[in-house]
Scaffold this active site. Structure first.
Site, mmCIF file in Angstrom:
data_model
loop_
_atom_site.group_PDB
_atom_site.id
_atom_site.type_symbol
_atom_site.label_atom_id
_atom_site.label_comp_id
_atom_site.label_asym_id
_atom_site.label_seq_id
_atom_site.Cartn_x
_atom_site.Cartn_y
_atom_site.Cartn_z
ATOM 1 N N ASN A 185 -5.053 -3.113 -14.694
ATOM 2 C CA ASN A 185 -6.458 -3.372 -14.292
ATOM 3 C C ASN A 185 -7.400 -2.241 -14.879
ATOM 4 O OD1 ASN A 185 -6.940 -5.103 -11.892
ATOM 5 N ND2 ASN A 185 -5.058 -4.111 -11.290
ATOM 6 N N ILE A 207 -2.121 7.925 -0.701
ATOM 7 C CA ILE A 207 -3.034 7.823 0.288
ATOM 8 C C ILE A 207 -3.603 9.091 0.215
ATOM 9 C CG2 ILE A 207 -3.092 7.800 2.806
ATOM 10 C CD1 ILE A 207 -0.582 6.025 2.830
ATOM 11 N N ASN A 228 -11.585 0.362 -4.659
ATOM 12 C CA ASN A 228 -10.235 0.215 -4.628
ATOM 13 C C ASN A 228 -10.037 -1.339 -4.928
ATOM 14 O OD1 ASN A 228 -7.387 0.572 -4.379
ATOM 15 N ND2 ASN A 228 -7.351 -0.042 -2.402
ATOM 16 N N HIS A 287 -7.015 -4.078 -3.991
ATOM 17 C CA HIS A 287 -5.824 -4.347 -2.962
ATOM 18 C C HIS A 287 -5.265 -5.655 -3.209
ATOM 19 C CE1 HIS A 287 -2.931 -3.516 0.097
ATOM 20 N NE2 HIS A 287 -3.374 -4.820 0.621
ATOM 21 N N GLU A 330 -10.116 4.674 6.705
ATOM 22 C CA GLU A 330 -9.056 3.565 7.141
ATOM 23 C C GLU A 330 -8.156 3.044 5.889
ATOM 24 O OE1 GLU A 330 -8.279 0.374 10.615
ATOM 25 O OE2 GLU A 330 -10.076 1.154 10.276
ATOM 26 N N ASP A 390 -6.984 0.787 3.104
ATOM 27 C CA ASP A 390 -7.161 -0.567 2.935
ATOM 28 C C ASP A 390 -8.020 -1.288 3.766
ATOM 29 O OD1 ASP A 390 -5.383 -0.361 0.823
ATOM 30 O OD2 ASP A 390 -3.726 -1.049 1.835
ATOM 31 N N THR A 418 -3.489 -11.629 -12.536
ATOM 32 C CA THR A 418 -4.412 -11.864 -13.498
ATOM 33 C C THR A 418 -5.811 -12.407 -12.880
ATOM 34 O OG1 THR A 418 -2.574 -13.506 -14.461
ATOM 35 C CG2 THR A 418 -4.697 -14.267 -14.834
ATOM 36 N N GLU A 466 -6.995 -10.347 -10.861
ATOM 37 C CA GLU A 466 -7.356 -8.913 -10.534
ATOM 38 C C GLU A 466 -8.271 -8.527 -11.648
ATOM 39 O OE1 GLU A 466 -4.735 -6.012 -8.954
ATOM 40 O OE2 GLU A 466 -3.604 -7.354 -7.897
HETATM 41 C C1 GAR Z 1 -2.329 -4.135 -8.744
HETATM 42 O O1 GAR Z 1 -1.752 -5.348 -8.335
HETATM 43 C C2 GAR Z 1 -3.322 -3.389 -7.551
HETATM 44 O O2 GAR Z 1 -3.852 -4.408 -6.555
HETATM 45 C C3 GAR Z 1 -2.308 -2.740 -6.807
HETATM 46 O O3 GAR Z 1 -1.240 -2.199 -7.887
HETATM 47 C C4 GAR Z 1 -1.245 -3.142 -9.099
HETATM 48 C C5 GAR Z 1 -1.450 -2.156 -10.032
HETATM 49 O O4 GAR Z 1 -1.372 -2.507 -11.226
HETATM 50 N N1 GAR Z 1 -2.784 -1.844 -6.012
HETATM 51 C C6 GAR Z 1 -2.266 -1.535 -4.859
HETATM 52 O O5 GAR Z 1 -1.256 -1.856 -4.314
HETATM 53 C C7 GAR Z 1 -2.991 -0.520 -4.174
HETATM 54 N N2 GAR Z 1 -2.781 -0.418 -2.511
HETATM 55 P P1 GAR Z 1 -1.900 -2.036 -12.605
HETATM 56 O O6 GAR Z 1 -1.604 -0.628 -12.585
HETATM 57 O O7 GAR Z 1 -1.222 -2.915 -13.692
HETATM 58 O O8 GAR Z 1 -3.567 -2.203 -12.670
#
Ligand code: GAR
Length: 204
Positions: free
Chosen positions: A20, A106, A121, A123, A157, A159, A186, A188
């Site tokens: 990401n 967290i 963020n 998620h 809180e 997420d 993909t 994201e």
């Molecule tokens: C992503 O899918 C993101 O949405 C998730 O971790 C992955 C990181 O991928 N985040 C969480 O679960 C946060 N609670 P990346 O390091 O390749 O971007």
């Protein structure tokens, strides 16, 4: 005042793969955030020294830093001690926006409140469904027909917080948690840069 001092600094926090982060950095270049929006990625910070995303960031010419959460393990209040040092590292860049991109810690309420309104963020679920971990396995287990990802502002809180953007994908009958995660990821990569760009455009 120099042009640099007027830039809107974005600080990206990662813990692992950094895909990401890479998508955001590529969008910043492709969509000329510096020229159009006066925004740049000031640094990429990982809480894990071995995070692959650090190499990706360095390969893109981005500054990288590590604040290893394990270094605080023997403190009386390790989470607060870690967050205090992380906050100092972030604030050294006077950020307009702090982006959590697969940052798997967290954060303490004090940290979140400090960045209220400028902490974002992504998620990997359609919030408010499936906060927390193992989102894809839980979506399959629940029999969901659709899954996806949510970009939101962070509140105390976990997420939760105002939703800025969502992407939806189908859950296929033969999906595993891994195949669904890949389909969501993909999306994201498209969603997160768009949401950040929109947010930046709404700033003065
Ligand atoms: C992503 O899918 C993101 O949405 C998730 O971790 C992955 C990181 O991928 N985040 C969480 O679960 C946060 N609670 P990346 O390091 O390749 O971007």
């Amino acid at each position: 005042m120099t042009i640099i001092a007027e830039m809107k600094n974005i600080v990206i926090l990662i813990s692992g793969g950094g895909s990401n982060m890479q998508a955001i950095a590529q969008a910043a270049l492709r969509h000329r955030w510096a020229e159009r929006l006066g925004a740049r990625i000031a640094t990429v910070i990982s809480n894990r020294p071995e995070a692959k995303g650090l190499t990706l960031a360095a390969n893109m010419g981005l500054p990288t830093e590590v604040v290893d959460h394990l270094a605080f393990a023997d403190r009386p209040d390790p989470r607060t001690a870690f967050d205090d040092v992380l906050r100092q590292a972030i604030d050294a860049h006077q950020p307009t926006l702090v982006v959590l991109a697969g940052f798997m810690r967290i954060l303490t309420p004090g940290f979140v409140v400090h960045y209220e309104g400028r902490l974002m963020n992504i998620h990997p679920s359609l919030l408010p469904a499936f906060p927390g971990l193992d989102t894809h396995a839980r979506a399959i287990q629940a029999g969901c027909w659709f899954a996806g990802a949510t970009v939101h502002l962070v509140t105390t809180e976990l997420d939760h917080g105002p939703i800025l953007a969502q992407a939806v994908v189908p859950v296929l009958s033969d999906d595993t948690a891994a195949s669904l995660a890949a389909r969501v990821l993909t999306q994201e990569h498209r969603l997160y840069p768009q949401a950040i760009e929109q947010w930046l455009m709404q700033q003065d």
